[in-house]
Design a protein around this motif. Structure first.
Motif, PDB file in Angstrom:
ATOM      1  N   SER A  29      -0.346  -2.852   2.965  1.00 40.42           N
ATOM      2  CA  SER A  29      -1.344  -3.922   2.964  1.00 40.42           C
ATOM      3  C   SER A  29      -1.949  -4.149   4.344  1.00 40.42           C
ATOM      4  O   SER A  29      -3.067  -4.670   4.446  1.00 40.42           O
ATOM      5  CB  SER A  29      -0.708  -5.229   2.468  1.00 40.42           C
ATOM      6  OG  SER A  29       0.352  -5.643   3.318  1.00 40.42           O
ATOM      7  N   GLY A  30      -1.231  -3.777   5.407  1.00 42.70           N
ATOM      8  CA  GLY A  30      -1.799  -3.929   6.744  1.00 42.70           C
ATOM      9  C   GLY A  30      -2.772  -2.824   7.089  1.00 42.70           C
ATOM     10  O   GLY A  30      -3.830  -3.075   7.672  1.00 42.70           O
ATOM     11  N   MET A  31      -2.449  -1.613   6.693  1.00 42.44           N
ATOM     12  CA  MET A  31      -3.285  -0.467   7.035  1.00 42.44           C
ATOM     13  C   MET A  31      -4.540  -0.399   6.175  1.00 42.44           C
ATOM     14  O   MET A  31      -5.554   0.162   6.590  1.00 42.44           O
ATOM     15  CB  MET A  31      -2.490   0.816   6.868  1.00 42.44           C
ATOM     16  CG  MET A  31      -1.221   0.894   7.722  1.00 42.44           C
ATOM     17  SD  MET A  31      -1.550   0.847   9.497  1.00 42.44           S
ATOM     18  CE  MET A  31      -2.364   2.436   9.717  1.00 42.44           C
ATOM     19  N   TRP A  32      -4.461  -0.977   4.932  1.00 42.31           N
ATOM     20  CA  TRP A  32      -5.588  -0.821   4.002  1.00 42.31           C
ATOM     21  C   TRP A  32      -6.159  -2.153   3.517  1.00 42.31           C
ATOM     22  O   TRP A  32      -7.276  -2.180   2.981  1.00 42.31           O
ATOM     23  CB  TRP A  32      -5.143  -0.020   2.772  1.00 42.31           C
ATOM     24  CG  TRP A  32      -4.658   1.355   3.103  1.00 42.31           C
ATOM     25  CD1 TRP A  32      -3.372   1.775   3.249  1.00 42.31           C
ATOM     26  CD2 TRP A  32      -5.472   2.496   3.359  1.00 42.31           C
ATOM     27  NE1 TRP A  32      -3.311   3.100   3.563  1.00 42.31           N
ATOM     28  CE2 TRP A  32      -4.605   3.587   3.641  1.00 42.31           C
ATOM     29  CE3 TRP A  32      -6.845   2.741   3.375  1.00 42.31           C
ATOM     30  CZ2 TRP A  32      -5.065   4.865   3.925  1.00 42.31           C
ATOM     31  CZ3 TRP A  32      -7.305   4.021   3.651  1.00 42.31           C
ATOM     32  CH2 TRP A  32      -6.413   5.060   3.931  1.00 42.31           C
ATOM     33  N   GLY A  33      -5.415  -3.249   3.693  1.00 38.29           N
ATOM     34  CA  GLY A  33      -5.884  -4.532   3.172  1.00 38.29           C
ATOM     35  C   GLY A  33      -7.134  -5.019   3.870  1.00 38.29           C
ATOM     36  O   GLY A  33      -7.235  -4.984   5.089  1.00 38.29           O
ATOM     37  N   ALA A  66      12.000  -9.451  -5.712  1.00 36.13           N
ATOM     38  CA  ALA A  66      13.090  -8.685  -5.105  1.00 36.13           C
ATOM     39  C   ALA A  66      12.643  -7.300  -4.672  1.00 36.13           C
ATOM     40  O   ALA A  66      13.198  -6.720  -3.730  1.00 36.13           O
ATOM     41  CB  ALA A  66      14.253  -8.570  -6.100  1.00 36.13           C
ATOM     42  N   GLU A  67      11.634  -6.754  -5.369  1.00 33.65           N
ATOM     43  CA  GLU A  67      11.178  -5.397  -5.076  1.00 33.65           C
ATOM     44  C   GLU A  67       9.878  -5.373  -4.283  1.00 33.65           C
ATOM     45  O   GLU A  67       9.354  -4.290  -3.971  1.00 33.65           O
ATOM     46  CB  GLU A  67      10.989  -4.623  -6.379  1.00 33.65           C
ATOM     47  CG  GLU A  67      12.287  -4.458  -7.186  1.00 33.65           C
ATOM     48  CD  GLU A  67      12.031  -3.852  -8.554  1.00 33.65           C
ATOM     49  OE1 GLU A  67      10.868  -3.895  -9.010  1.00 33.65           O
ATOM     50  OE2 GLU A  67      12.984  -3.346  -9.164  1.00 33.65           O
ATOM     51  N   SER A  68       9.356  -6.538  -3.952  1.00 34.25           N
ATOM     52  CA  SER A  68       8.056  -6.569  -3.299  1.00 34.25           C
ATOM     53  C   SER A  68       8.144  -6.065  -1.857  1.00 34.25           C
ATOM     54  O   SER A  68       9.182  -6.163  -1.207  1.00 34.25           O
ATOM     55  CB  SER A  68       7.492  -7.995  -3.307  1.00 34.25           C
ATOM     56  OG  SER A  68       8.299  -8.848  -2.525  1.00 34.25           O
ATOM     57  N   ALA A  69       7.032  -5.517  -1.414  1.00 36.33           N
ATOM     58  CA  ALA A  69       6.904  -5.055  -0.030  1.00 36.33           C
ATOM     59  C   ALA A  69       5.497  -5.413   0.430  1.00 36.33           C
ATOM     60  O   ALA A  69       4.692  -5.934  -0.339  1.00 36.33           O
ATOM     61  CB  ALA A  69       7.151  -3.549   0.056  1.00 36.33           C
ATOM     62  N   ASN A  70       5.206  -5.157   1.665  1.00 32.04           N
ATOM     63  CA  ASN A  70       3.868  -5.445   2.177  1.00 32.04           C
ATOM     64  C   ASN A  70       2.926  -4.343   1.740  1.00 32.04           C
ATOM     65  O   ASN A  70       2.456  -3.524   2.534  1.00 32.04           O
ATOM     66  CB  ASN A  70       3.899  -5.586   3.695  1.00 32.04           C
ATOM     67  CG  ASN A  70       4.657  -6.822   4.127  1.00 32.04           C
ATOM     68  OD1 ASN A  70       4.491  -7.883   3.530  1.00 32.04           O
ATOM     69  ND2 ASN A  70       5.504  -6.698   5.139  1.00 32.04           N
ATOM     70  N   GLN A  71       2.665  -4.328   0.438  1.00 31.81           N
ATOM     71  CA  GLN A  71       1.825  -3.294  -0.167  1.00 31.81           C
ATOM     72  C   GLN A  71       0.720  -3.931  -0.986  1.00 31.81           C
ATOM     73  O   GLN A  71       0.840  -5.050  -1.474  1.00 31.81           O
ATOM     74  CB  GLN A  71       2.654  -2.400  -1.099  1.00 31.81           C
ATOM     75  CG  GLN A  71       3.692  -1.539  -0.408  1.00 31.81           C
ATOM     76  CD  GLN A  71       4.484  -0.726  -1.429  1.00 31.81           C
ATOM     77  OE1 GLN A  71       4.766  -1.194  -2.528  1.00 31.81           O
ATOM     78  NE2 GLN A  71       4.824   0.494  -1.071  1.00 31.81           N
ATOM     79  N   LEU A  72      -0.351  -3.181  -1.146  1.00 32.75           N
ATOM     80  CA  LEU A  72      -1.371  -3.527  -2.129  1.00 32.75           C
ATOM     81  C   LEU A  72      -0.894  -3.001  -3.481  1.00 32.75           C
ATOM     82  O   LEU A  72      -0.568  -1.820  -3.618  1.00 32.75           O
ATOM     83  CB  LEU A  72      -2.719  -2.906  -1.770  1.00 32.75           C
ATOM     84  CG  LEU A  72      -3.305  -3.292  -0.413  1.00 32.75           C
ATOM     85  CD1 LEU A  72      -4.668  -2.622  -0.219  1.00 32.75           C
ATOM     86  CD2 LEU A  72      -3.436  -4.802  -0.275  1.00 32.75           C
ATOM     87  N   VAL A  73      -0.837  -3.866  -4.463  1.00 35.13           N
ATOM     88  CA  VAL A  73      -0.361  -3.487  -5.792  1.00 35.13           C
ATOM     89  C   VAL A  73      -1.417  -2.628  -6.485  1.00 35.13           C
ATOM     90  O   VAL A  73      -2.595  -2.987  -6.522  1.00 35.13           O
ATOM     91  CB  VAL A  73      -0.060  -4.740  -6.629  1.00 35.13           C
ATOM     92  CG1 VAL A  73       0.327  -4.364  -8.054  1.00 35.13           C
ATOM     93  CG2 VAL A  73       1.050  -5.544  -5.964  1.00 35.13           C
TER      94      VAL A  73
END
Length: 320
Positions: free
Chosen positions: A82-86, A181-188
């Protein structure tokens, strides 16, 4: 009681347990076609509805139908940082929440164009009995788990019972994306939801599903791809409680509960009532109350008020 007392009830009783009600009774039509002769009867009796209040026997004369649509949103083909592409790149879950937020207005009223136009309006002969029913607002809030000062949602010009029994309601009943619990700093990448609509009697489920699906698929937010799948579309049901079978039901409920019964609607769905009654030639369908309002149906710790259980059993014996 009848078997122990005089050797059996004074009429033939056929017991049927139908186990697909929660998934729309999808095989019922074929079952009825194959076993039509064995199922022949003069009256259909069902004990799967609730009483208006604990201890108040209630004869249910209408049910809402059910429409269930699954919607899936795809933004990208795999999760990304999410930081690199958000910023320039959308995420599916944000788009899905925007899409779902369009379905109702700030009061919770469905705002799909034309959706409410298909809802039949009740005449005074139906609205007056509903208005005459007792309503304990404090008890209703307590039983629902609402805070004392929380507002009711829905159409403000309709009573609570009208909103429950005679008007459509929409709820997002599931969202599937990623757990905390499985979340990360990602774009879903993908997200899915299930939308459930309760339809009042007379509201065509096919027309309603067409309008809902068209609304979900039109003008997708943030440029995402939207797909839908119709899961369930069953109509509501209504009967006029007149005739000797309904008279017998009222006498039996009064004898079993020690109080005169009331006629009510039900906001839930029992998909097999309409088809079953039709296959049997339009026989009367008697929906006798057994659940109490705080039984917590479809929730944790489902329960049954033992006093009403005993009273309902006595009422059934009187009905035979």
């Amino acid at each position: 009681a009848w078997i122990e007392g005089v050797g059996g009830p004074p009429l033939n009783v056929k017991m049927l347990v139908e186990g697909e009600e929660e998934i729309g009774s999808t095989h019922l039509a074929e079952f009825l076609r194959v076993h039509r002769d064995r199922l022949d009867a003069d009256v259909l009796v069902l004990s799967d509805t609730a009483n208006l209040e604990t201890g108040l026997p209630s004869l249910t004369v209408s049910l809402r139908g059910l429409l269930v649509v699954d919607v899936a949103v795809r933004a990208i083909d795999h999760p990304i940082h999410s930081g690199m592409w958000g910023g320039p790149v959308p995420d599916a879950l944000t788009a899905l929440t925007q899409l779902l937020g369009r379905l109702v207005d700030e009061a919770g009223v469905i705002r799909i164009p034309g959706f409410l136009d298909d809802v039949p309006e009740l005449g005074p002969e139906h609205r007056a009995p509903i208005a005459a029913l007792p309503f304990d607002e404090t008890g209703f809030r307590r039983d629902a788990g609402l805070d004392a000062d929380a507002p009711f949602v829905g159409e403000k010009d309709r009573s609570v019972y009208e909103r429950l029994w005679t008007r459509p309601s929409l709820a997002v009943t599931a969202i599937d994306a990623v757990s905390l619990a499985e979340s990360a700093n990602q774009l879903v990448a993908e997200a899915r939801a299930r939308v459930g609509v309760r339809l009042p009697p007379g509201h065509d489920p096919r027309r309603a599903s067409d309008r809902l699906i068209a609304f979900l698929e039109a003008d997708a937010p943030l440029g995402v791809a939207v797909t839908t799948r119709l899961d369930t579309a069953v109509p509501g049901w209504r009967t006029e409680p007149v005739g000797p079978a309904f008279d017998a039901a009222r006498r039996a409920l009064a004898a079993g509960f020690g109080r005169e019964p009331v006629a009510i609607g039900c906001g839930g769905s029992i998909p097999f009532v309409g088809p079953f009654a039709e296959v049997l030639g339009g026989v009367p369908a008697l929906l006798l109350g057994l659940e109490d309002p705080i039984c917590n149906a479809h929730g944790e710790n489902e329960s049954l008020h033992l006093g009403d259980f005993r009273k309902a059993a006595r009422a059934s014996a009187h009905l035979w």
